[in-house]
Design a protein around this motif. Structure first.
Motif, PDB file in Angstrom:
ATOM      1  N   ASN A  97       0.917  -1.193   0.033  1.00  0.00           N
ATOM      2  CA  ASN A  97      -0.057  -0.082   0.069  1.00  0.00           C
ATOM      3  C   ASN A  97       0.902   1.196   0.005  1.00  0.00           C
ATOM      4  OD1 ASN A  97      -1.438   2.421   1.078  1.00  0.00           O
ATOM      5  ND2 ASN A  97      -2.843   0.938   2.094  1.00  0.00           N
ATOM      6  N   GLU A  98       0.782   2.142  -1.213  1.00  0.00           N
ATOM      7  CA  GLU A  98       1.858   3.277  -1.202  1.00  0.00           C
ATOM      8  C   GLU A  98       1.788   4.003  -0.073  1.00  0.00           C
ATOM      9  OE1 GLU A  98       2.752   6.686  -4.407  1.00  0.00           O
ATOM     10  OE2 GLU A  98       2.094   4.692  -5.403  1.00  0.00           O
ATOM     11  N   GLU A  99       0.508   4.360   0.683  1.00  0.00           N
ATOM     12  CA  GLU A  99       0.562   5.252   1.656  1.00  0.00           C
ATOM     13  C   GLU A  99       1.428   4.615   2.850  1.00  0.00           C
ATOM     14  OE1 GLU A  99      -2.651   7.208   4.682  1.00  0.00           O
ATOM     15  OE2 GLU A  99      -3.237   6.038   3.042  1.00  0.00           O
ATOM     16  N   PHE A 100       1.668   3.337   2.949  1.00  0.00           N
ATOM     17  CA  PHE A 100       2.429   2.733   4.047  1.00  0.00           C
ATOM     18  C   PHE A 100       3.516   2.018   3.609  1.00  0.00           C
ATOM     19  CE2 PHE A 100      -2.105   3.136   5.304  1.00  0.00           C
ATOM     20  CZ  PHE A 100      -1.863   4.288   6.592  1.00  0.00           C
ATOM     21  N   ALA A 101       4.066   2.431   2.515  1.00  0.00           N
ATOM     22  CA  ALA A 101       5.295   1.695   1.914  1.00  0.00           C
ATOM     23  C   ALA A 101       6.440   1.800   3.005  1.00  0.00           C
ATOM     24  CB  ALA A 101       5.634   2.053   0.508  1.00  0.00           C
ATOM     25  N   PRO A 102       7.350   0.594   3.121  1.00  0.00           N
ATOM     26  CA  PRO A 102       8.286   0.699   4.060  1.00  0.00           C
ATOM     27  C   PRO A 102       9.494   1.736   3.589  1.00  0.00           C
ATOM     28  CG  PRO A 102       8.470  -1.054   2.616  1.00  0.00           C
ATOM     29  CD  PRO A 102       7.430  -0.412   2.267  1.00  0.00           C
ATOM     30  N   ALA A 103      10.361   1.993   4.569  1.00  0.00           N
ATOM     31  CA  ALA A 103      11.530   2.586   4.185  1.00  0.00           C
ATOM     32  C   ALA A 103      12.355   1.820   3.269  1.00  0.00           C
ATOM     33  CB  ALA A 103      12.473   3.189   5.467  1.00  0.00           C
ATOM     34  N   ARG A 104      13.284   2.335   2.472  1.00  0.00           N
ATOM     35  CA  ARG A 104      14.136   1.233   1.380  1.00  0.00           C
ATOM     36  C   ARG A 104      15.461   1.975   1.013  1.00  0.00           C
ATOM     37  NH1 ARG A 104      11.103   0.276  -4.359  1.00  0.00           N
ATOM     38  NH2 ARG A 104      12.320   2.303  -4.736  1.00  0.00           N
ATOM     39  N   GLU A 105      16.224   1.087   0.528  1.00  0.00           N
ATOM     40  CA  GLU A 105      17.326   1.569  -0.403  1.00  0.00           C
ATOM     41  C   GLU A 105      17.370   0.638  -1.198  1.00  0.00           C
ATOM     42  OE1 GLU A 105      18.804   0.925   3.072  1.00  0.00           O
ATOM     43  OE2 GLU A 105      19.085  -1.105   2.658  1.00  0.00           O
ATOM     44  N   THR A 106      17.950   1.073  -2.410  1.00  0.00           N
ATOM     45  CA  THR A 106      18.259   0.263  -3.554  1.00  0.00           C
ATOM     46  C   THR A 106      19.626   0.684  -4.129  1.00  0.00           C
ATOM     47  OG1 THR A 106      15.695   0.669  -4.476  1.00  0.00           O
ATOM     48  CG2 THR A 106      17.659   0.034  -5.977  1.00  0.00           C
ATOM     49  N   VAL A 107      20.565  -0.420  -4.165  1.00  0.00           N
ATOM     50  CA  VAL A 107      21.836  -0.304  -4.518  1.00  0.00           C
ATOM     51  C   VAL A 107      22.140  -1.227  -5.751  1.00  0.00           C
ATOM     52  CG1 VAL A 107      24.239  -0.695  -3.508  1.00  0.00           C
ATOM     53  CG2 VAL A 107      22.178  -0.157  -2.068  1.00  0.00           C
ATOM     54  N   GLN A 108      23.088  -0.575  -6.813  1.00  0.00           N
ATOM     55  CA  GLN A 108      23.552  -1.271  -7.633  1.00  0.00           C
ATOM     56  C   GLN A 108      24.700  -2.036  -7.378  1.00  0.00           C
ATOM     57  OE1 GLN A 108      23.576   0.567 -11.490  1.00  0.00           O
ATOM     58  NE2 GLN A 108      25.530  -0.612 -12.048  1.00  0.00           N
ATOM     59  N   VAL A 109      25.012  -3.445  -7.605  1.00  0.00           N
ATOM     60  CA  VAL A 109      26.078  -4.071  -7.147  1.00  0.00           C
ATOM     61  C   VAL A 109      26.599  -4.722  -8.217  1.00  0.00           C
ATOM     62  CG1 VAL A 109      25.138  -4.629  -4.894  1.00  0.00           C
ATOM     63  CG2 VAL A 109      24.613  -6.041  -6.666  1.00  0.00           C
ATOM     64  N   ALA A 110      27.880  -5.297  -8.181  1.00  0.00           N
ATOM     65  CA  ALA A 110      28.686  -5.880  -9.168  1.00  0.00           C
ATOM     66  C   ALA A 110      28.104  -7.180  -9.792  1.00  0.00           C
ATOM     67  CB  ALA A 110      30.146  -6.010  -8.992  1.00  0.00           C
ATOM     68  N   ARG A 111      27.729  -8.136  -8.718  1.00  0.00           N
ATOM     69  CA  ARG A 111      27.092  -9.445  -8.788  1.00  0.00           C
ATOM     70  C   ARG A 111      26.387  -9.971  -7.683  1.00  0.00           C
ATOM     71  NH1 ARG A 111      31.478 -14.600 -10.044  1.00  0.00           N
ATOM     72  NH2 ARG A 111      29.777 -15.901 -10.778  1.00  0.00           N
ATOM     73  N   LEU A 112      25.478 -10.731  -8.072  1.00  0.00           N
ATOM     74  CA  LEU A 112      24.675 -11.557  -6.996  1.00  0.00           C
ATOM     75  C   LEU A 112      24.771 -12.891  -7.260  1.00  0.00           C
ATOM     76  CD1 LEU A 112      21.541  -8.972  -7.312  1.00  0.00           C
ATOM     77  CD2 LEU A 112      23.158  -9.154  -5.359  1.00  0.00           C
ATOM     78  N   PRO A 113      24.570 -13.671  -5.906  1.00  0.00           N
ATOM     79  CA  PRO A 113      24.456 -15.132  -5.901  1.00  0.00           C
ATOM     80  C   PRO A 113      23.511 -15.561  -7.084  1.00  0.00           C
ATOM     81  CG  PRO A 113      23.820 -14.403  -3.633  1.00  0.00           C
ATOM     82  CD  PRO A 113      23.925 -13.219  -4.709  1.00  0.00           C
ATOM     83  N   LYS A 114      24.288 -16.646  -7.880  1.00  0.00           N
ATOM     84  CA  LYS A 114      23.605 -17.592  -9.089  1.00  0.00           C
ATOM     85  C   LYS A 114      23.873 -16.553 -10.329  1.00  0.00           C
ATOM     86  CE  LYS A 114      21.675 -21.365  -6.517  1.00  0.00           C
ATOM     87  NZ  LYS A 114      22.348 -22.419  -7.457  1.00  0.00           N
ATOM     88  N   ASN A 115      24.262 -15.454 -10.217  1.00  0.00           N
ATOM     89  CA  ASN A 115      24.408 -14.383 -11.183  1.00  0.00           C
ATOM     90  C   ASN A 115      22.927 -13.936 -11.691  1.00  0.00           C
ATOM     91  OD1 ASN A 115      27.226 -14.277 -11.819  1.00  0.00           O
ATOM     92  ND2 ASN A 115      26.952 -16.437 -12.583  1.00  0.00           N
ATOM     93  N   VAL A 116      22.062 -13.805 -10.525  1.00  0.00           N
ATOM     94  CA  VAL A 116      20.585 -13.318 -10.757  1.00  0.00           C
ATOM     95  C   VAL A 116      20.772 -11.503 -10.891  1.00  0.00           C
ATOM     96  CG1 VAL A 116      19.434 -15.041  -9.563  1.00  0.00           C
ATOM     97  CG2 VAL A 116      19.957 -13.005  -8.059  1.00  0.00           C
ATOM     98  N   ASN A 117      19.672 -10.942 -11.097  1.00  0.00           N
ATOM     99  CA  ASN A 117      19.721  -9.702 -11.334  1.00  0.00           C
ATOM    100  C   ASN A 117      19.030  -8.874 -10.202  1.00  0.00           C
ATOM    101  OD1 ASN A 117      20.700  -9.377 -14.165  1.00  0.00           O
ATOM    102  ND2 ASN A 117      18.931 -10.588 -14.548  1.00  0.00           N
ATOM    103  N   VAL A 118      18.386  -9.361  -9.253  1.00  0.00           N
ATOM    104  CA  VAL A 118      17.843  -8.788  -8.123  1.00  0.00           C
ATOM    105  C   VAL A 118      18.035  -9.625  -6.908  1.00  0.00           C
ATOM    106  CG1 VAL A 118      15.522  -9.143  -8.921  1.00  0.00           C
ATOM    107  CG2 VAL A 118      15.716  -7.406  -7.397  1.00  0.00           C
ATOM    108  N   GLU A 119      18.040  -9.083  -5.761  1.00  0.00           N
ATOM    109  CA  GLU A 119      18.121  -9.551  -4.544  1.00  0.00           C
ATOM    110  C   GLU A 119      17.345  -8.577  -3.562  1.00  0.00           C
ATOM    111  OE1 GLU A 119      20.637 -11.748  -0.864  1.00  0.00           O
ATOM    112  OE2 GLU A 119      21.691 -11.039  -2.757  1.00  0.00           O
ATOM    113  N   ILE A 120      16.308  -9.065  -2.588  1.00  0.00           N
ATOM    114  CA  ILE A 120      15.639  -8.327  -1.572  1.00  0.00           C
ATOM    115  C   ILE A 120      15.601  -8.826  -0.373  1.00  0.00           C
ATOM    116  CG2 ILE A 120      13.485  -6.997  -1.293  1.00  0.00           C
ATOM    117  CD1 ILE A 120      12.855  -7.104  -4.265  1.00  0.00           C
ATOM    118  N   SER A 121      16.120  -8.124   0.730  1.00  0.00           N
ATOM    119  CA  SER A 121      15.741  -8.391   2.081  1.00  0.00           C
ATOM    120  C   SER A 121      14.728  -7.421   2.805  1.00  0.00           C
ATOM    121  CB  SER A 121      17.069  -8.428   2.734  1.00  0.00           C
ATOM    122  OG  SER A 121      17.738  -7.158   2.802  1.00  0.00           O
TER     123      SER A 121
END
Length: 126
Positions: A97-121
């Protein structure tokens, strides 16, 4: 008190970590990548498909802890290509719900596990 959260509806850990840890009323999730929880294979095709799988995996972990996306207070998004930000954001945003969306950061990285394109915690609270 620390409680380990596990569900077979999300990918099993591929290293020495847990899907999530609940401490008191706060849930700390490990990063989810676009793995199919049954086959443990990367779900690909395009960034929207990858992001949807990540969010579905996260949904399963939250549900295993008795929570949902309304409980999320903080997210961290790691991406390989910042040019994919708008597409990732569109899929990600559909889960909140956009009104109650969480705080967030988005970071570009060089590489992720299994060569995927996105990871979220996430961090969520009851």
């Amino acid at each position: 008190m620390k409680k380990i959260i596990f569900t077979d509806k999300a990918p099993a850990p591929i290293g020495p970590y847990n899907q999530a840890v609940l401490v008191d009323n706060t849930l700390y999730t490990s990063g989810q990548i676009p793995l199919d929880p049954v086959t443990m294979e990367v779900v690909g095709g395009d960034i929207e498909t990858e992001t949807k799988q990540v969010m579905e995996n996260m949904k399963a972990v939250l549900e295993a802890a008795g929570m949902d996306f309304s409980n999320v207070v903080k997210t961290s998004i790691f991406i390989i290509n910042m040019d994919d930000f708008a597409k990732i954001n569109a899929v990600y945003g559909s889960y909140f719900n956009e009104e109650f969306a969480p705080a967030r950061e988005t970071v570009q990285v060089a590489r992720l596990p299994k060569n995927v394109n996105v990871e979220i915690s996430m961090i969520a609270v009851l």
